[in-house]
Design a protein around this motif. Structure first.
Motif, PDB file in Angstrom:
ATOM      1  N   GLU A  52       0.863  -1.246  -0.190  1.00 23.52           N
ATOM      2  CA  GLU A  52       0.050  -0.135  -0.012  1.00 23.52           C
ATOM      3  C   GLU A  52       0.753   1.288   0.185  1.00 23.52           C
ATOM      4  O   GLU A  52       0.251   2.357  -0.415  1.00 23.52           O
ATOM      5  N   CYS A  53       2.060   1.145   0.411  1.00 27.97           N
ATOM      6  CA  CYS A  53       3.061   2.336   0.546  1.00 27.97           C
ATOM      7  C   CYS A  53       3.528   2.606  -0.778  1.00 27.97           C
ATOM      8  O   CYS A  53       4.363   3.555  -0.943  1.00 27.97           O
ATOM      9  N   GLY A  54       3.541   1.561  -1.823  1.00 25.82           N
ATOM     10  CA  GLY A  54       3.952   1.705  -3.367  1.00 25.82           C
ATOM     11  C   GLY A  54       5.313   0.929  -3.537  1.00 25.82           C
ATOM     12  O   GLY A  54       5.732   0.714  -4.433  1.00 25.82           O
ATOM     13  N   GLU A  55       5.863   0.386  -2.356  1.00 27.53           N
ATOM     14  CA  GLU A  55       7.059  -0.310  -2.345  1.00 27.53           C
ATOM     15  C   GLU A  55       6.687  -1.857  -2.597  1.00 27.53           C
ATOM     16  O   GLU A  55       5.329  -2.275  -2.102  1.00 27.53           O
ATOM     17  N   LYS A  56       7.358  -2.608  -2.969  1.00 27.48           N
ATOM     18  CA  LYS A  56       7.036  -3.982  -3.318  1.00 27.48           C
ATOM     19  C   LYS A  56       7.193  -4.926  -2.074  1.00 27.48           C
ATOM     20  O   LYS A  56       6.739  -5.779  -1.773  1.00 27.48           O
ATOM     21  N   THR A  57       8.222  -4.301  -0.908  1.00 26.70           N
ATOM     22  CA  THR A  57       8.161  -5.186   0.178  1.00 26.70           C
ATOM     23  C   THR A  57       8.331  -4.037   1.282  1.00 26.70           C
ATOM     24  O   THR A  57       8.753  -3.011   1.112  1.00 26.70           O
ATOM     25  N   GLY A  60      14.192   0.560   3.809  1.00 26.43           N
ATOM     26  CA  GLY A  60      15.438   0.892   3.168  1.00 26.43           C
ATOM     27  C   GLY A  60      15.362   2.400   2.843  1.00 26.43           C
ATOM     28  O   GLY A  60      16.068   3.227   2.975  1.00 26.43           O
ATOM     29  N   ALA A  61      14.071   2.763   1.986  1.00 26.04           N
ATOM     30  CA  ALA A  61      13.812   4.015   1.510  1.00 26.04           C
ATOM     31  C   ALA A  61      13.821   5.204   2.561  1.00 26.04           C
ATOM     32  O   ALA A  61      14.162   6.089   2.489  1.00 26.04           O
ATOM     33  N   VAL A  62      12.983   4.686   3.941  1.00 25.24           N
ATOM     34  CA  VAL A  62      12.742   5.709   4.651  1.00 25.24           C
ATOM     35  C   VAL A  62      14.362   5.753   5.436  1.00 25.24           C
ATOM     36  O   VAL A  62      14.583   7.204   5.763  1.00 25.24           O
ATOM     37  N   LYS A  95       7.065   5.313 -11.009  1.00 24.49           N
ATOM     38  CA  LYS A  95       5.822   5.238  -9.865  1.00 24.49           C
ATOM     39  C   LYS A  95       6.645   5.595  -8.595  1.00 24.49           C
ATOM     40  O   LYS A  95       7.707   5.161  -8.421  1.00 24.49           O
ATOM     41  N   ASP A  96       6.188   6.481  -8.022  1.00 22.20           N
ATOM     42  CA  ASP A  96       6.711   7.182  -6.670  1.00 22.20           C
ATOM     43  C   ASP A  96       7.745   7.935  -7.050  1.00 22.20           C
ATOM     44  O   ASP A  96       8.678   8.275  -5.949  1.00 22.20           O
ATOM     45  N   GLY A 106      13.176   2.650  -4.930  1.00 20.17           N
ATOM     46  CA  GLY A 106      14.442   2.978  -4.387  1.00 20.17           C
ATOM     47  C   GLY A 106      15.583   2.493  -4.721  1.00 20.17           C
ATOM     48  O   GLY A 106      16.606   3.057  -4.639  1.00 20.17           O
ATOM     49  N   SER A 107      15.654   1.367  -5.363  1.00 12.03           N
ATOM     50  CA  SER A 107      16.639   0.552  -6.036  1.00 12.03           C
ATOM     51  C   SER A 107      17.176   1.373  -7.441  1.00 12.03           C
ATOM     52  O   SER A 107      18.357   1.713  -7.618  1.00 12.03           O
TER      53      SER A 107
END
Ligand code: SF4
Length: 274
Positions: free
Chosen positions: A21-26, A32-34, A155-156, A245-246
């Protein structure tokens, strides 16, 4: 105000459902992004207000990023050990032989075995290893579409674009301004290809930091009192093949690599702190 010392501490706060729901896959990718200051903790709708408030000031998390990378990599490595690596090789279009998945990063072979151990002739930087693991774990292997979009169109990407500009495009531009052989050296050393000039740029170069995640760098020379400019573009299929993020990590890593190249070629003026 408590400050998590690493991405794993943030990960422990999350519900680990990988609900996306945050848009990240996991949840791990989100943590890691935060930690790197790319996302805000409040973007996980499953966290309660009290936890978010307790850990406010999250943009400072990246100060301790160096300490966290090893733990993040260890976790990704453990995830690799839990998947069918042969099937992953097929999915992402990598070679599968002798129990190792191999693909090319900037023209150099890069392999991982079923325990998550990496093998390559080049130095293993976290900025390469983290996207590599995420590409193998979660990439769909979608074919490159051949149309280019900016980071903010991914995306994002929009909410992280100002940080991407600061950490990737601006340092790259400074290097390109001072180190005039940069683009030729990319072709010689990093298997880049000069392509037909795009978006009316003076130079357009395509690199493959991962096979289905090409990156195009366009540079506009200074002219008639106007400053030079540089933008980085991604293939439209990037969202399918790598998490944002990657993608961010790859862009920043490339900028750092160009800074090192310029230092090696005696152009220190191109480098300022990221
Ligand atoms: S929204 Fe929260 S729980 Fe869901 S994947 Fe993102 S971080 Fe994990």
């Amino acid at each position: 105000m408590p400050q998590p010392k690493n991405a794993m501490e943030i990960f422990q706060l999350l519900d680990k459902s990988n609900c996306r729901e945050c848009g990240e896959k996991t949840c791990l990718a989100f943590a890691g992004a935060v930690f790197m200051g790319q996302r805000k903790l409040s973007k996980c709708p499953r966290l309660d207000r009290e936890t978010i408030e307790r850990f406010s000031g999250e943009s400072e998390f990246q100060n301790a990023f160096v300490m966290s990378r090893d733990e993040y990599l260890t976790k990704l490595k453990a995830e690799i050990a839990n998947i069918d690596l042969g099937a992953a090789a097929k999915r992402v279009g990598a070679r599968w032989s002798g129990g190792k998945l191999t693909l090319k990063i900037l023209g150099k072979a890069f392999s991982v075995d079923t325990k998550g151990n990496l093998f390559t002739d080049i130095h293993i930087n976290p900025w390469v290893a983290i996207p590599f693991f995420n590409y193998v774990l979660y990439g769909k292997g979608s074919p490159v579409l051949g149309s280019w979009v900016s980071f903010r169109e991914l995306k994002d990407g929009k909410e992280r674009y100002s940080l991407f500009q600061k950490r990737c495009e601006e340092p790259m531009k400074r290097v390109a301004d001072a180190y005039t052989d940069l683009f030729d050296d990319m072709v010689q050393l990093l298997n880049a290809k000069q392509v037909e000039k795009q978006f009316e740029s003076d130079i357009s170069v395509v690199l493959h930091p991962l096979p289905k995640v090409p990156i195009m760098i366009c540079y506009w020379c200074p002219e008639d009192g106007l400053e030079s400019s540089l933008n980085v573009f991604f293939d439209e299929a990037t969202d399918e093949n790598l998490d944002i993020g990657s993608v961010f990590t790859l862009g920043v890593g490339l900028a750092q690599m160009f800074q090192k190249l310029s230092l090696r070629h005696g152009v220190p003026g191109a480098v300022s702190s990221l």
